[in-house]
Design a protein around this motif. Sequence first.
Motif, PDB file in Angstrom:
ATOM      1  N   UNK A  62       0.832  -1.197   0.000  1.00  0.00           N
ATOM      2  CA  UNK A  62       0.000   0.000   0.000  1.00  0.00           C
ATOM      3  C   UNK A  62       0.870   1.252   0.000  1.00  0.00           C
ATOM      4  N   UNK A  63       0.480   2.220  -0.817  1.00  0.00           N
ATOM      5  CA  UNK A  63       1.215   3.478  -0.879  1.00  0.00           C
ATOM      6  C   UNK A  63       0.342   4.583  -1.430  1.00  0.00           C
ATOM      7  N   UNK A  64       0.854   5.801  -1.406  1.00  0.00           N
ATOM      8  CA  UNK A  64       0.086   6.954  -1.857  1.00  0.00           C
ATOM      9  C   UNK A  64      -0.231   6.951  -3.333  1.00  0.00           C
ATOM     10  N   UNK A  65       0.461   6.096  -4.111  1.00  0.00           N
ATOM     11  CA  UNK A  65       0.183   6.054  -5.547  1.00  0.00           C
ATOM     12  C   UNK A  65      -1.253   5.613  -5.829  1.00  0.00           C
ATOM     13  N   UNK A  66      -1.856   4.840  -4.944  1.00  0.00           N
ATOM     14  CA  UNK A  66      -3.248   4.423  -5.165  1.00  0.00           C
ATOM     15  C   UNK A  66      -4.191   5.626  -5.060  1.00  0.00           C
ATOM     16  N   UNK A  67      -3.939   6.498  -4.106  1.00  0.00           N
ATOM     17  CA  UNK A  67      -4.752   7.704  -3.984  1.00  0.00           C
ATOM     18  C   UNK A  67      -4.486   8.660  -5.136  1.00  0.00           C
ATOM     19  N   UNK A  68      -3.239   8.718  -5.584  1.00  0.00           N
ATOM     20  CA  UNK A  68      -2.926   9.595  -6.710  1.00  0.00           C
ATOM     21  C   UNK A  68      -3.617   9.120  -7.987  1.00  0.00           C
ATOM     22  N   UNK A  69      -3.718   7.790  -8.170  1.00  0.00           N
ATOM     23  CA  UNK A  69      -4.419   7.266  -9.342  1.00  0.00           C
ATOM     24  C   UNK A  69      -5.888   7.666  -9.305  1.00  0.00           C
ATOM     25  N   UNK A  70      -6.510   7.591  -8.130  1.00  0.00           N
ATOM     26  CA  UNK A  70      -7.907   8.001  -7.980  1.00  0.00           C
ATOM     27  C   UNK A  70      -8.067   9.490  -8.273  1.00  0.00           C
ATOM     28  N   UNK A  71      -7.189  10.315  -7.705  1.00  0.00           N
ATOM     29  CA  UNK A  71      -7.285  11.758  -7.918  1.00  0.00           C
ATOM     30  C   UNK A  71      -7.046  12.130  -9.372  1.00  0.00           C
ATOM     31  N   UNK A  72      -6.137  11.430 -10.038  1.00  0.00           N
ATOM     32  CA  UNK A  72      -5.883  11.704 -11.457  1.00  0.00           C
ATOM     33  C   UNK A  72      -7.122  11.404 -12.289  1.00  0.00           C
ATOM     34  N   UNK A  73      -7.783  10.282 -11.991  1.00  0.00           N
ATOM     35  CA  UNK A  73      -9.021   9.985 -12.720  1.00  0.00           C
ATOM     36  C   UNK A  73     -10.065  11.065 -12.466  1.00  0.00           C
ATOM     37  N   UNK A  74     -10.171  11.535 -11.246  1.00  0.00           N
ATOM     38  CA  UNK A  74     -11.150  12.572 -10.925  1.00  0.00           C
ATOM     39  C   UNK A  74     -10.897  13.846 -11.721  1.00  0.00           C
ATOM     40  N   UNK A  75      -9.639  14.243 -11.818  1.00  0.00           N
ATOM     41  CA  UNK A  75      -9.311  15.469 -12.554  1.00  0.00           C
ATOM     42  C   UNK A  75      -9.757  15.345 -14.010  1.00  0.00           C
ATOM     43  N   UNK A  76      -9.456  14.207 -14.623  1.00  0.00           N
ATOM     44  CA  UNK A  76      -9.815  14.023 -16.028  1.00  0.00           C
ATOM     45  C   UNK A  76     -11.320  13.843 -16.207  1.00  0.00           C
ATOM     46  N   UNK A  77     -11.984  13.208 -15.260  1.00  0.00           N
ATOM     47  CA  UNK A  77     -13.441  13.093 -15.314  1.00  0.00           C
ATOM     48  C   UNK A  77     -14.082  14.473 -15.253  1.00  0.00           C
ATOM     49  N   UNK A  78     -13.570  15.340 -14.402  1.00  0.00           N
ATOM     50  CA  UNK A  78     -14.109  16.699 -14.314  1.00  0.00           C
ATOM     51  C   UNK A  78     -13.937  17.439 -15.641  1.00  0.00           C
ATOM     52  N   UNK A  79     -12.810  17.227 -16.278  1.00  0.00           N
ATOM     53  CA  UNK A  79     -12.533  17.908 -17.547  1.00  0.00           C
ATOM     54  C   UNK A  79     -13.445  17.389 -18.663  1.00  0.00           C
TER      55      UNK A  79
END
Length: 681
Positions: A287-304
């Motif tokens: 487990x690491x922060x990369x899992x949260x970063x992957x979620x946040x990256x998807x959110x940014x692109x979904x918003x766009x």
Amino acid sequence: MFLHTMRRPWLVGAALVAAILLPAAGAAAAPPKHRPVPQAHPRLLGSLDELKVLARQRAGDYQRVAQVARAGDADDYSKVVSAGLVAAIEGDARLARQAKDVAMKYVGGPIKKGHVPFGHDLALCAFAYDLAHPQWSPAERAQFFDYMNRTVDANVESETHVFHNAWYGYKNWGIGLACYATYHENPRAPAILDALEDDYRKRAAPALELAGEGGGFAEGYYVHYWLYEWLVFCEAARRCDGTDYYALAPKFFRHRAIASAFEMYPGIGQYGSRRPAPMGDGGGRLFGGDRDKALAARRILVNYYRNDPEHQAVHAFNETTPRSSVGNYAHMDFLWRDPTVPKGDLAAWRRSHLSRGPGYVYARSSWDDDATWFFFKCGNRFTAHQHLDVGHFLLYKHAELVGDGGHYDEFGTRHDVNYHLRTIAHNALLVHDPAETWKNIRGRPAANDGGQSHAWRHHNGAFVDPDDWRKQYESAHIADLLAFEDRQSYLYVAGDCTRAYSPRKLEFWTRQIIFLRPGTVVIFDRVKTKDPAFQKTWLLQAMKPPVNQAPHLVVTNGKGRLFVQTLLPAKPQVRLCSGDDLYRYGGQSFPPSRNTGPAPECRIEVSPSSPAAVDYFLHVLTATDASVESVPPAAAAAQGSEVLVALGDVRIAFSTQRVGGRIERGGKQASLSETVRAGTE
């Protein structure tokens, strides 16, 4: 560390220096901005009014950010962003000073150069400067400008390969954010920013289009390390002057959130997170922060792309994990989780995706958390973080069943060079030529595993940029994805993996796979060697040692179980390599220096019992719950120029002369042909 940027020293470096020394000329040559950068602070994450509105609209997430800001035990980056946001929104001077003081530790420290996270440090300072701007004295501001400028100067030639080493996340996001934060105060900021944008347009965006068409990225798992940071910069650019970096690489960005959703293993894991599948170096086993970063990256692109039905389906997928797993990352939820995006119908969404650039195929039986998940890789060579694994596949049901072997203990270790990145650690094929040698892999000679080869020109083996890649296309073109067709009840994929191997030993190897939903995978391999004496070995990396339950080998991992049946060759030699034998071949052992998390514990090797130039391998893998005791056996028979497979109500005919054949399921017949399309019937 997984780090930063890349410029072609003789071209991009010169352009950047010219822009710095001659700002007027640099500004004139740069593409025009859409609108002027605002004078007021804050501006990177939105105006003060916008942030205040957000705090009211997302009150729950904002309160979590405030807790992080005032708790005092967060990492420096999370502390600065959280404290800076709360300081700006609430006018809290004490928190603003805290954010500024953290940044000053970096401003007053040594100038970092090369393969270190100097870009991350610049980003931290940029957010502190922008969000806590009133607390910076004139002397501190001048110090920051000097630190920023000298860091940029020191790293003009750092990380110059755009396919390799997280260029976007760990160098230019920090440089770009620092430029926007200081745009009207640091005289050099506009010219540095223009040079960054010019390099992105000319080299980085084309690299994303080439190695990332369809949203996957050939660098593999590293995309989860760098993408979030780069998207944060892209959002700041859109806010500050309207520059749209996504529009410059639509083949990647338009599909990235979709590919990312498919890259997640089914099911909720540690701390409520979803784990991305391993690809190449890295792998995210722990487990690491990369899992949260992957979620946040998807959110940014979904918003766009919020008006796109596919992104609305991704939004529905994102909402199944509505908050970051790391408490200190509450600011990611506050900034990027937008509940106003329309939710798509996830259950009705398609269940496979193709990323043509890297040659990735993803498929699922459903979007439920108990789904069977499948991945296949058949793409070209771009960067050193790729492995020698053309034809490789993965399978997951409740847990990893067929995995990715070895450990990324460090870049270029004895284990990494001889096992982890080699074909022997993947679900592919070995062809053993006793005379074959590997003289240079990541800067050192390697043992003969019988696998795939690549002409490393230097320690990392990466191509500099798309122009360099095209000039050396013959060495980069190592695979062809021949078929991708989803007909709902099954997915058919095929690839020509021949060019990944030395032409001195292999005439051809083609792999055809039918994923029969919900959980059966049929794999047919046609192999011809230049010398019949070259031993062929079919590989499967089992997460746990199998039990022999004839006619199957049975692998059980947690709540998942895999039944493995070898139908061809007719009298196979099967070897199970586990324990001390797992990392051993050719009389040598290559154990890892450290354990990087759950990895395959047994390598299943299948070889013909007698030498021949041409051999066929036919396997049926069935993924089930661990409670399932048995599955129906399959049958195979050779008939003329075809291999016939019978499995329940399914009949398959594979041609032995070419890629293709036919399939019948439930009374419906269809051809298996060299067709690459995403349509379903």
